[in-house]
Design a protein around this motif. Structure first.
Motif, PDB file in Angstrom:
ATOM      1  N   LEU A 157     -29.121 -18.612  -9.304  1.00  0.00           N
ATOM      2  CA  LEU A 157     -30.564 -18.532  -9.072  1.00  0.00           C
ATOM      3  C   LEU A 157     -31.173 -19.902  -9.330  1.00  0.00           C
ATOM      4  O   LEU A 157     -31.501 -20.259 -10.458  1.00  0.00           O
ATOM      5  CB  LEU A 157     -31.189 -17.494 -10.007  1.00  0.00           C
ATOM      6  N   ALA A 158     -31.298 -20.684  -8.285  1.00  0.00           N
ATOM      7  CA  ALA A 158     -31.868 -22.031  -8.405  1.00  0.00           C
ATOM      8  C   ALA A 158     -32.866 -22.264  -7.284  1.00  0.00           C
ATOM      9  O   ALA A 158     -32.650 -21.843  -6.149  1.00  0.00           O
ATOM     10  CB  ALA A 158     -30.762 -23.089  -8.352  1.00  0.00           C
ATOM     11  N   ASP A 159     -33.971 -22.929  -7.629  1.00  0.00           N
ATOM     12  CA  ASP A 159     -34.986 -23.241  -6.619  1.00  0.00           C
ATOM     13  C   ASP A 159     -34.540 -24.389  -5.723  1.00  0.00           C
ATOM     14  O   ASP A 159     -34.814 -24.416  -4.522  1.00  0.00           O
ATOM     15  CB  ASP A 159     -36.298 -23.628  -7.304  1.00  0.00           C
ATOM     16  N   VAL A 160     -33.852 -25.357  -6.329  1.00  0.00           N
ATOM     17  CA  VAL A 160     -33.477 -26.589  -5.627  1.00  0.00           C
ATOM     18  C   VAL A 160     -31.976 -26.797  -5.753  1.00  0.00           C
ATOM     19  O   VAL A 160     -31.418 -26.690  -6.844  1.00  0.00           O
ATOM     20  CB  VAL A 160     -34.228 -27.801  -6.221  1.00  0.00           C
ATOM     21  N   GLY A 161     -31.324 -27.096  -4.639  1.00  0.00           N
ATOM     22  CA  GLY A 161     -29.893 -27.383  -4.656  1.00  0.00           C
ATOM     23  C   GLY A 161     -29.627 -28.820  -4.242  1.00  0.00           C
ATOM     24  O   GLY A 161     -30.196 -29.316  -3.263  1.00  0.00           O
ATOM     25  N   ALA A 223     -12.179 -26.122   3.023  1.00  0.00           N
ATOM     26  CA  ALA A 223     -11.466 -27.294   2.515  1.00  0.00           C
ATOM     27  C   ALA A 223     -12.019 -27.703   1.155  1.00  0.00           C
ATOM     28  O   ALA A 223     -13.210 -27.560   0.879  1.00  0.00           O
ATOM     29  CB  ALA A 223     -11.583 -28.453   3.496  1.00  0.00           C
ATOM     30  N   GLY A 224     -11.139 -28.255   0.310  1.00  0.00           N
ATOM     31  CA  GLY A 224     -11.555 -28.739  -0.991  1.00  0.00           C
ATOM     32  C   GLY A 224     -12.164 -27.637  -1.837  1.00  0.00           C
ATOM     33  O   GLY A 224     -11.764 -26.488  -1.797  1.00  0.00           O
ATOM     34  N   LEU A 225     -13.190 -28.008  -2.621  1.00  0.00           N
ATOM     35  CA  LEU A 225     -13.880 -27.045  -3.467  1.00  0.00           C
ATOM     36  C   LEU A 225     -15.143 -26.522  -2.814  1.00  0.00           C
ATOM     37  O   LEU A 225     -15.827 -25.673  -3.367  1.00  0.00           O
ATOM     38  CB  LEU A 225     -14.256 -27.705  -4.808  1.00  0.00           C
ATOM     39  N   GLY A 226     -15.463 -27.037  -1.628  1.00  0.00           N
ATOM     40  CA  GLY A 226     -16.760 -26.753  -1.016  1.00  0.00           C
ATOM     41  C   GLY A 226     -17.001 -25.296  -0.730  1.00  0.00           C
ATOM     42  O   GLY A 226     -18.057 -24.754  -1.058  1.00  0.00           O
ATOM     43  N   HIS A 227     -16.030 -24.625  -0.102  1.00  0.00           N
ATOM     44  CA  HIS A 227     -16.234 -23.227   0.277  1.00  0.00           C
ATOM     45  C   HIS A 227     -16.444 -22.368  -0.960  1.00  0.00           C
ATOM     46  O   HIS A 227     -17.186 -21.403  -0.937  1.00  0.00           O
ATOM     47  CB  HIS A 227     -15.028 -22.731   1.074  1.00  0.00           C
ATOM     48  N   GLU A 228     -15.797 -22.767  -2.045  1.00  0.00           N
ATOM     49  CA  GLU A 228     -15.908 -22.005  -3.285  1.00  0.00           C
ATOM     50  C   GLU A 228     -17.323 -22.060  -3.846  1.00  0.00           C
ATOM     51  O   GLU A 228     -17.802 -21.120  -4.464  1.00  0.00           O
ATOM     52  CB  GLU A 228     -14.918 -22.553  -4.315  1.00  0.00           C
ATOM     53  N   PHE A 229     -18.030 -23.194  -3.614  1.00  0.00           N
ATOM     54  CA  PHE A 229     -19.334 -23.383  -4.235  1.00  0.00           C
ATOM     55  C   PHE A 229     -20.512 -23.317  -3.270  1.00  0.00           C
ATOM     56  O   PHE A 229     -21.659 -23.287  -3.705  1.00  0.00           O
ATOM     57  CB  PHE A 229     -19.366 -24.727  -4.982  1.00  0.00           C
ATOM     58  N   LEU A 230     -20.253 -23.295  -1.977  1.00  0.00           N
ATOM     59  CA  LEU A 230     -21.359 -23.246  -1.028  1.00  0.00           C
ATOM     60  C   LEU A 230     -22.210 -21.985  -1.196  1.00  0.00           C
ATOM     61  O   LEU A 230     -23.398 -21.998  -0.888  1.00  0.00           O
ATOM     62  CB  LEU A 230     -20.838 -23.328   0.411  1.00  0.00           C
ATOM     63  N   ARG A 231     -21.607 -20.907  -1.686  1.00  0.00           N
ATOM     64  CA  ARG A 231     -22.385 -19.678  -1.868  1.00  0.00           C
ATOM     65  C   ARG A 231     -23.540 -19.881  -2.844  1.00  0.00           C
ATOM     66  O   ARG A 231     -24.543 -19.186  -2.790  1.00  0.00           O
ATOM     67  CB  ARG A 231     -21.494 -18.537  -2.364  1.00  0.00           C
ATOM     68  N   HIS A 232     -23.402 -20.884  -3.736  1.00  0.00           N
ATOM     69  CA  HIS A 232     -24.453 -21.103  -4.729  1.00  0.00           C
ATOM     70  C   HIS A 232     -25.662 -21.825  -4.154  1.00  0.00           C
ATOM     71  O   HIS A 232     -26.706 -21.907  -4.804  1.00  0.00           O
ATOM     72  CB  HIS A 232     -23.886 -21.864  -5.926  1.00  0.00           C
ATOM     73  N   VAL A 233     -25.536 -22.365  -2.952  1.00  0.00           N
ATOM     74  CA  VAL A 233     -26.679 -22.987  -2.292  1.00  0.00           C
ATOM     75  C   VAL A 233     -27.527 -21.920  -1.608  1.00  0.00           C
ATOM     76  O   VAL A 233     -28.676 -22.151  -1.250  1.00  0.00           O
ATOM     77  CB  VAL A 233     -26.200 -24.024  -1.238  1.00  0.00           C
ATOM     78  N   ASP A 234     -26.960 -20.740  -1.458  1.00  0.00           N
ATOM     79  CA  ASP A 234     -27.527 -19.713  -0.589  1.00  0.00           C
ATOM     80  C   ASP A 234     -28.938 -19.294  -0.980  1.00  0.00           C
ATOM     81  O   ASP A 234     -29.762 -18.984  -0.140  1.00  0.00           O
ATOM     82  CB  ASP A 234     -26.597 -18.493  -0.575  1.00  0.00           C
ATOM     83  N   ARG A 235     -29.231 -19.265  -2.277  1.00  0.00           N
ATOM     84  CA  ARG A 235     -30.555 -18.827  -2.724  1.00  0.00           C
ATOM     85  C   ARG A 235     -31.556 -19.975  -2.837  1.00  0.00           C
ATOM     86  O   ARG A 235     -32.743 -19.741  -3.029  1.00  0.00           O
ATOM     87  CB  ARG A 235     -30.445 -18.137  -4.083  1.00  0.00           C
ATOM     88  N   CYS A 236     -31.087 -21.218  -2.784  1.00  0.00           N
ATOM     89  CA  CYS A 236     -31.972 -22.358  -3.009  1.00  0.00           C
ATOM     90  C   CYS A 236     -33.076 -22.411  -1.956  1.00  0.00           C
ATOM     91  O   CYS A 236     -32.830 -22.243  -0.768  1.00  0.00           O
ATOM     92  CB  CYS A 236     -31.172 -23.656  -2.982  1.00  0.00           C
ATOM     93  N   ARG A 237     -34.285 -22.690  -2.428  1.00  0.00           N
ATOM     94  CA  ARG A 237     -35.425 -22.737  -1.505  1.00  0.00           C
ATOM     95  C   ARG A 237     -35.543 -24.093  -0.813  1.00  0.00           C
ATOM     96  O   ARG A 237     -36.049 -24.184   0.304  1.00  0.00           O
ATOM     97  CB  ARG A 237     -36.712 -22.420  -2.263  1.00  0.00           C
ATOM     98  N   ILE A 238     -35.117 -25.142  -1.485  1.00  0.00           N
ATOM     99  CA  ILE A 238     -35.126 -26.500  -0.926  1.00  0.00           C
ATOM    100  C   ILE A 238     -33.797 -27.155  -1.254  1.00  0.00           C
ATOM    101  O   ILE A 238     -33.241 -26.953  -2.337  1.00  0.00           O
ATOM    102  CB  ILE A 238     -36.277 -27.340  -1.512  1.00  0.00           C
ATOM    103  N   LEU A 239     -33.296 -27.951  -0.336  1.00  0.00           N
ATOM    104  CA  LEU A 239     -32.091 -28.737  -0.570  1.00  0.00           C
ATOM    105  C   LEU A 239     -32.464 -30.213  -0.685  1.00  0.00           C
ATOM    106  O   LEU A 239     -33.216 -30.733   0.146  1.00  0.00           O
ATOM    107  CB  LEU A 239     -31.089 -28.546   0.569  1.00  0.00           C
ATOM    108  N   LEU A 240     -31.955 -30.856  -1.727  1.00  0.00           N
ATOM    109  CA  LEU A 240     -32.066 -32.306  -1.843  1.00  0.00           C
ATOM    110  C   LEU A 240     -30.734 -32.894  -1.413  1.00  0.00           C
ATOM    111  O   LEU A 240     -29.709 -32.660  -2.059  1.00  0.00           O
ATOM    112  CB  LEU A 240     -32.391 -32.729  -3.285  1.00  0.00           C
ATOM    113  N   HIS A 241     -30.754 -33.612  -0.295  1.00  0.00           N
ATOM    114  CA  HIS A 241     -29.523 -34.193   0.245  1.00  0.00           C
ATOM    115  C   HIS A 241     -29.385 -35.600  -0.312  1.00  0.00           C
ATOM    116  O   HIS A 241     -30.089 -36.525   0.091  1.00  0.00           O
ATOM    117  CB  HIS A 241     -29.590 -34.224   1.766  1.00  0.00           C
ATOM    118  N   VAL A 242     -28.479 -35.760  -1.283  1.00  0.00           N
ATOM    119  CA  VAL A 242     -28.306 -37.030  -1.975  1.00  0.00           C
ATOM    120  C   VAL A 242     -27.287 -37.882  -1.230  1.00  0.00           C
ATOM    121  O   VAL A 242     -26.163 -37.435  -0.961  1.00  0.00           O
ATOM    122  CB  VAL A 242     -27.866 -36.811  -3.436  1.00  0.00           C
ATOM    123  N   LEU A 243     -27.693 -39.130  -0.911  1.00  0.00           N
ATOM    124  CA  LEU A 243     -26.828 -40.055  -0.179  1.00  0.00           C
ATOM    125  C   LEU A 243     -26.595 -41.312  -1.011  1.00  0.00           C
ATOM    126  O   LEU A 243     -27.488 -41.769  -1.734  1.00  0.00           O
ATOM    127  CB  LEU A 243     -27.479 -40.467   1.144  1.00  0.00           C
TER     128      LEU A 243
END
Length: 423
Positions: A157-161, A223-243
């Motif tokens: 449960l996170a507002d920002v991912g 691939a990698g750890l991504g699929h395992e953790f992408l589900r945690h982005v699912d509830r986020c209301r905004i994404l901060l794309h860090v480059l």
């Protein structure tokens, strides 16, 4: 150990059996039947616990049984009800039926969730006394409690991912804007678990930020750890794309941006449409003119653009203020709707197993598969009763009753329902 998915078996308690008893007391003639009812079985209840952040406990214990109700006793004593089994899970735990994938519950609030109901207690023989049946020597068995094999899936449960390639500064950013203290080092996959941090915006105002690790090329397909953790982005209301805007590891920031967005879209089409802010980290390692070129590119695509130096918190205040303002425009964190259990058409099924016994002229039917139907039968609704009659006919129960010698006006008992047989 961070565990965000687990499969377990749950069973609510069975109802206790009704008692067969007769009142016997000195100087009291013909006391009559006084068998008490069985107690109701305990429910399976899920309770969100803010102190839990992983499903690791469910890797070692996979079977949970609520207590059964106690049997009824004499003198009209009702059996003790089975206590509810309260299972504590992290906030944001999604519960799915292991066989069908149906969403059974989203444990995201403070209120406990009754997932499976305990069975009703059986009636004691006190209920079966009539003018023609004054000495009933039978009672009803308790109804079995509901059971299911379920998959627990934690969705933070996170507002920002925070999303982006490894080593771009996500952990550093969450550490300087919140009280979270993730492990930070100059190598890939320092962060092996999602990290939550509360960002305070003053008295009475805050939001939750999550550092989502492990996104690499192919993450959307596992691939990698991504699929395992992408589900945690699912509830986020905004994404901060860090480059890493400096390209210090030899990668192009624009290519990184498009790559991660492709992975998000591969994992979830809906997720790829989530509001996004571009965070250009490590801007101290690049010329101002180049930063403005990137600003023109990303703002031209409709994204807000914030150059920062996360390590010294340069530019982070403006980023957080803008993020908080955008959150005020958006709906609350997503809560999943419980999906109703599909209605089976029992009238088209083959004959199902059941037992039929006759006690003192009462035809008693027991068939666990009928319990789902009985939950939906409305005795006051003609069409509902017609459907129930068709089920009894198609399953062979009516034929079995006739073979057992049922006559018009005889009493037929099916768990909590009794009716007179009519040809």
């Amino acid at each position: 150990m961070f565990v965000d998915i687990a499969k377990i078996f749950l069973k609510a308690g069975d109802g206790g059996n009704g008692a067969v008893s007769f009142h016997r007391e000195k100087y009291v003639a013909a006391g009559g039947p006084d068998g008490g009812d069985g107690g109701r079985g305990g429910n399976i209840v899920l309770q969100a616990d803010s102190n839990l952040s992983t499903l690791a406990d469910f890797r070692y214990k996979r079977k949970y049984l609520a207590p059964n109700g106690a049997n009824g006793g004499g003198n009209r004593c009702t059996g003790k009800r089975g206590e509810d089994l309260v299972i504590r899970v992290p906030k944001g735990t999604l519960v799915k039926d292991a066989e069908t994938g149906r969403i059974m519950a989203d444990v995201s609030g403070e209120e406990p969730v009754v997932l499976l109901k305990g069975g009703n207690g059986g009636w004691g023989n006190q209920h079966f006394a009539t003018s023609t049946r004054q000495v009933p020597k039978f009672a009803k068995s308790g109804v079995p409690g509901q059971s299911a094999e379920v998959v627990l899936e934690l969705k933070l449960l996170a507002d920002v991912g925070l999303v982006g390639f490894p080593n771009v500064g996500k952990s550093t950013l969450v550490s300087v804007v919140s009280e979270a203290k993730p492990k930070i080092a100059n190598y890939h996959f320092t962060t092996l678990t999602p990290v939550l941090g509360v960002v305070s915006m003053g008295e009475g105002s805050s939001f939750v930020m999550a550092d989502i690790p492990g996104l690499i090329e192919g993450a959307g397909t596992g691939a990698g750890l991504g699929h395992e953790f992408l589900r945690h982005v699912d509830r986020c209301r905004i994404l901060l794309h860090v480059l890493d805007i400096s390209g210090s590891e030899g990668r192009d920031p624009i290519e990184d941006f498009e790559q991660i967005n492709t992975e998000l879209k591969t994992f979830s089409e809906e997720l790829s449409t989530r509001p996004m802010i571009v965070v250009a980290n490590k801007c101290d390692l690049i010329e101002e003119e180049k930063i403005e070129e990137y600003r023109t590119y990303f703002e031209g695509k409709g994204y807000a653009f914030f150059p920062i130096m996360a390590a010294i918190a340069e530019g982070t205040k403006e980023l957080i203020q803008h993020t908080a303002a955008e959150l005020h425009k958006l709906p609350p964190i997503k809560v999943y709707e419980v999906e109703p259990e599909p209605i089976e058409d029992f009238t088209k099924e083959a004959k199902r197993d059941f037992t039929l016994r006759v006690q003192q002229g009462v035809f008693i039917i027991e068939a666990p598969w009928l319990l789902k139907i009985l939950d939906d039968v409305n005795p006051d609704d003609y069409e509902s009763l017609q459907y129930f009659q068709r089920v009894l006919q198609s399953s062979g129960i009516i034929s079995a009753l006739e073979k057992a010698g049922v006559e018009e006006g005889d009493t037929v008992s099916v768990y909590d329902i009794e009716f007179e047989y009519v040809r």
